[in-house]
Scaffold this motif. Structure first.
Motif, PDB file in Angstrom:
ATOM      1  N   ASP A   9      26.140  62.165 -33.628  1.00 57.15           N
ATOM      2  CA  ASP A   9      26.341  60.751 -33.288  1.00 57.15           C
ATOM      3  C   ASP A   9      25.392  59.890 -34.131  1.00 57.15           C
ATOM      4  O   ASP A   9      24.164  60.049 -34.067  1.00 57.15           O
ATOM      5  CB  ASP A   9      26.073  60.529 -31.804  1.00 57.15           C
ATOM      6  CG  ASP A   9      26.251  59.065 -31.396  1.00 57.15           C
ATOM      7  OD1 ASP A   9      26.737  58.262 -32.229  1.00 57.15           O
ATOM      8  OD2 ASP A   9      25.888  58.739 -30.248  1.00 57.15           O
ATOM      9  N   LYS A  10      25.954  58.983 -34.926  1.00 58.06           N
ATOM     10  CA  LYS A  10      25.143  58.207 -35.867  1.00 58.06           C
ATOM     11  C   LYS A  10      24.189  57.246 -35.150  1.00 58.06           C
ATOM     12  O   LYS A  10      23.233  56.761 -35.739  1.00 58.06           O
ATOM     13  CB  LYS A  10      26.054  57.433 -36.829  1.00 58.06           C
ATOM     14  CG  LYS A  10      26.849  58.343 -37.772  1.00 58.06           C
ATOM     15  CD  LYS A  10      27.500  57.547 -38.891  1.00 58.06           C
ATOM     16  CE  LYS A  10      28.638  56.667 -38.389  1.00 58.06           C
ATOM     17  NZ  LYS A  10      29.783  57.464 -37.918  1.00 58.06           N
ATOM     18  N   ASN A  11      24.459  56.949 -33.891  1.00 56.32           N
ATOM     19  CA  ASN A  11      23.584  56.038 -33.142  1.00 56.32           C
ATOM     20  C   ASN A  11      22.445  56.764 -32.430  1.00 56.32           C
ATOM     21  O   ASN A  11      21.574  56.123 -31.837  1.00 56.32           O
ATOM     22  CB  ASN A  11      24.396  55.256 -32.118  1.00 56.32           C
ATOM     23  CG  ASN A  11      25.401  54.328 -32.775  1.00 56.32           C
ATOM     24  OD1 ASN A  11      25.080  53.695 -33.767  1.00 56.32           O
ATOM     25  ND2 ASN A  11      26.606  54.258 -32.223  1.00 56.32           N
ATOM     26  N   SER A  12      22.465  58.085 -32.476  1.00 57.97           N
ATOM     27  CA  SER A  12      21.429  58.852 -31.782  1.00 57.97           C
ATOM     28  C   SER A  12      20.127  58.830 -32.574  1.00 57.97           C
ATOM     29  O   SER A  12      20.115  58.709 -33.797  1.00 57.97           O
ATOM     30  CB  SER A  12      21.890  60.303 -31.583  1.00 57.97           C
ATOM     31  OG  SER A  12      22.016  60.966 -32.821  1.00 57.97           O
ATOM     32  N   SER A  13      19.023  58.930 -31.855  1.00 54.43           N
ATOM     33  CA  SER A  13      17.706  58.938 -32.508  1.00 54.43           C
ATOM     34  C   SER A  13      17.535  60.193 -33.357  1.00 54.43           C
ATOM     35  O   SER A  13      16.851  60.160 -34.395  1.00 54.43           O
ATOM     36  CB  SER A  13      16.606  58.849 -31.448  1.00 54.43           C
ATOM     37  OG  SER A  13      16.698  59.934 -30.530  1.00 54.43           O
ATOM     38  N   TYR A  15      19.874  61.787 -35.123  1.00 53.71           N
ATOM     39  CA  TYR A  15      20.563  61.569 -36.397  1.00 53.71           C
ATOM     40  C   TYR A  15      19.702  60.681 -37.312  1.00 53.71           C
ATOM     41  O   TYR A  15      19.537  60.968 -38.509  1.00 53.71           O
ATOM     42  CB  TYR A  15      21.924  60.918 -36.159  1.00 53.71           C
ATOM     43  CG  TYR A  15      22.676  60.567 -37.427  1.00 53.71           C
ATOM     44  CD1 TYR A  15      22.447  59.355 -38.080  1.00 53.71           C
ATOM     45  CD2 TYR A  15      23.610  61.427 -37.963  1.00 53.71           C
ATOM     46  CE1 TYR A  15      23.124  59.028 -39.243  1.00 53.71           C
ATOM     47  CE2 TYR A  15      24.297  61.112 -39.136  1.00 53.71           C
ATOM     48  CZ  TYR A  15      24.054  59.912 -39.773  1.00 53.71           C
ATOM     49  OH  TYR A  15      24.722  59.606 -40.923  1.00 53.71           O
ATOM     50  N   GLN A  16      19.148  59.633 -36.748  1.00 49.78           N
ATOM     51  CA  GLN A  16      18.384  58.692 -37.549  1.00 49.78           C
ATOM     52  C   GLN A  16      17.103  59.324 -38.091  1.00 49.78           C
ATOM     53  O   GLN A  16      16.685  59.032 -39.213  1.00 49.78           O
ATOM     54  CB  GLN A  16      18.089  57.441 -36.735  1.00 49.78           C
ATOM     55  CG  GLN A  16      19.349  56.658 -36.374  1.00 49.78           C
ATOM     56  CD  GLN A  16      19.073  55.422 -35.549  1.00 49.78           C
ATOM     57  OE1 GLN A  16      17.948  54.924 -35.546  1.00 49.78           O
ATOM     58  NE2 GLN A  16      20.083  54.925 -34.831  1.00 49.78           N
ATOM     59  N   VAL A  59      23.607  55.190 -41.288  1.00 51.00           N
ATOM     60  CA  VAL A  59      23.840  55.007 -39.850  1.00 51.00           C
ATOM     61  C   VAL A  59      25.164  54.292 -39.605  1.00 51.00           C
ATOM     62  O   VAL A  59      25.900  54.620 -38.665  1.00 51.00           O
ATOM     63  CB  VAL A  59      22.670  54.230 -39.213  1.00 51.00           C
ATOM     64  CG1 VAL A  59      22.977  53.866 -37.769  1.00 51.00           C
ATOM     65  CG2 VAL A  59      21.390  55.056 -39.288  1.00 51.00           C
ATOM     66  N   LYS A  60      25.482  53.320 -40.450  1.00 58.06           N
ATOM     67  CA  LYS A  60      26.683  52.519 -40.235  1.00 58.06           C
ATOM     68  C   LYS A  60      27.952  53.231 -40.698  1.00 58.06           C
ATOM     69  O   LYS A  60      28.977  53.222 -40.011  1.00 58.06           O
ATOM     70  CB  LYS A  60      26.538  51.178 -40.955  1.00 58.06           C
ATOM     71  CG  LYS A  60      27.700  50.225 -40.712  1.00 58.06           C
ATOM     72  CD  LYS A  60      27.439  48.876 -41.383  1.00 58.06           C
ATOM     73  CE  LYS A  60      28.596  47.910 -41.116  1.00 58.06           C
ATOM     74  NZ  LYS A  60      28.360  46.591 -41.763  1.00 58.06           N
TER      75      LYS A  60
END
Length: 439
Positions: A9-13, A15-16, A59-60
């Motif tokens: 999930d690109k919004n997960s911490s 992933y970031q 992320v986007k």
């Protein structure tokens, strides 16, 4: 490298954090650590971004799914199968100072979609499909297993340039390629004939338009005259007429003008960040001591700046010079034939680049056997139409500034001898009233 996280999930911490780690590691392999190639689905490694923008893109948009081997970000090479030899060859890391890098990005500039600055739909000059993706991969295949200096593409380009520079005949070039290929290690991808070379390089060919012309230089068979079989002025056939039997040989053109469209070539130039930077050279190199070292220091240049301030406000807008004259491409003993090339000079470029042969744009090849004389304006119509389009503005992508812009252009001067000056201007240059200045 661990790639499992790119599907998270690109919004997960998590992933970031992985994306930040990826950026940190990639900076070690970038030419400029402050700018790293962006592998997102929009940029596709064709743009360099700062850390903040790169993280935002990942992320986007997420990773480009076609970018499976992260060779541009430090991943070691792996064996791949050569389609030509069916053997395994090593695809090396692309060093940005090597000829392999130049060949790789030659394909990228030609075929890849270009990201819009607003992150919306991409602007495409040529459709990106599997065929051209395979072409990019082919550009990365080394000349022979273990070769780190040349790819199949860069070697083909160099060999073909050697043929042109040395004037080697087609048969001689074929024989040379066969011997040279046999000298290379087994499994090499060197072309074995001139036909193979031309087939490989055809993908870069911008081509030209063959425009039917009246044998008497009255008109071009284009636009409203496209489907006419005879010249509306002199009634001459557009097809060759047998001089003995007077029979019209349909399918054999009487006369052909060759036009090399300038707008696609300008688009190609702005796709190179290096050339894009050079095309704005004039804006920061005005003479400071009153001496003229470049056309930017001329009175005419200043006149254009004052009269059309909006045009002058964007340094990317082009200023052309047009040069033309006749020459005999055949035997020196024959003086009857006169072919006229029409060449555009781009004065935006630095003085040491401006007049180099690769930057002189052949736009028209006016056929003989006789010189066009005052009818040269008939042949200049296709070029004139494109210059009008460029004056009004044509949307292009600038790889240097990484943004779309509206390119405009103006014709400043013509370069020619006195008789050709009379043909181009329509003024008298001989006889009792032969002075074009005072008449």
């Amino acid at each position: 490298m661990d790639k499992s996280w790119i599907s998270w999930d690109k919004n997960s911490s998590e992933y970031q954090e992985k994306a930040k780690e990826f950026i940190f590691n990639s900076k070690k392999y970038a030419r400029n650590p402050d700018l790293v190639r962006c592998p997102c689905i929009i940029c596709q490694n064709r743009s360099t971004q700062t850390d903040e923008v790169l993280l935002l893109h990942l992320v986007k948009y997420g990773f480009d799914p076609m970018y499976k081997d992260w060779v541009g970000h430090g991943e070691p090479t792996r064996p791949t199968r050569s389609a030509r030899t069916n053997s395994f060859v090593e695809v090396p890391h692309i060093d940005e100072d090597s000829e392999m890098h130049d060949a790789h990005h030659m394909y990228e500039d030609t075929y890849f979609q270009l990201p819009r600055p607003d992150g919306g739909e991409t602007s495409t000059f040529t459709n990106l499909d599997d065929f051209y993706r395979n072409k990019v991969l082919e550009a990365e295949v080394p000349l022979y297993p273990g070769c780190t200096k040349y790819t199949k593409l860069s070697a083909t380009l160099n060999l073909y340039k050697l043929k042109a520079d040395s004037g080697l005949s087609n048969v001689g070039f074929d024989n040379f390629l066969k011997e040279f290929k046999n000298m290379l290690p087994k499994g090499n991808t060197c072309p074995d004939s001139l036909y193979t070379v031309k087939k490989t390089l055809k993908d870069f060919d911008l081509g030209y338009e063959k425009i039917h012309t009246c044998i008497n230089d009255c008109c071009l068979f284009r636009g409203d005259n496209l489907n006419l079989q005879k010249c509306p002025e002199c009634q001459a056939s557009r097809w060759k007429v047998n001089p003995r039997t007077k029979k019209i040989e349909e399918g054999t053109l009487a006369k052909v003008l060759r036009y090399f469209p300038i707008i696609p070539r300008l688009q190609r130039m702005f796709l190179s960040s290096t050339i894009g930077e050079q095309l704005t050279w004039h804006s920061s190199h005005h003479s400071q001591d009153g001496m003229m070292r470049h056309p930017v220091d001329s009175v005419q240049w200043s006149f254009i700046d004052k009269k059309w301030a909006a045009f002058a406000s964007d340094p990317r807008n082009l200023r052309f010079g047009l040069a033309t004259d006749g020459f005999n491409p055949f035997s020196e003993k024959s003086t009857k034939h006169s072919t006229w090339p029409v060449i555009l000079v781009i004065y935006n470029l630095p003085p040491n680049v401006c007049m180099s042969s690769e930057n002189l744009m052949l736009s028209l090849l006016i056929p003989g056997p006789r010189q066009p004389g005052n009818d040269i304006d008939v042949y200049l119509q296709p070029l004139r139409d494109d210059l009008v389009k460029l004056w009004n503005g044509v949307e292009m992508y600038d790889a240097y500034s990484k943004a779309m812009f509206n390119l405009r252009a103006i014709l400043l001067w013509t370069i020619n001898d006195f008789p050709a000056y009379g043909n181009l201007s329509g003024l008298a240059v001989k006889g009792e009233f032969g002075c074009p200045v005072c008449g």
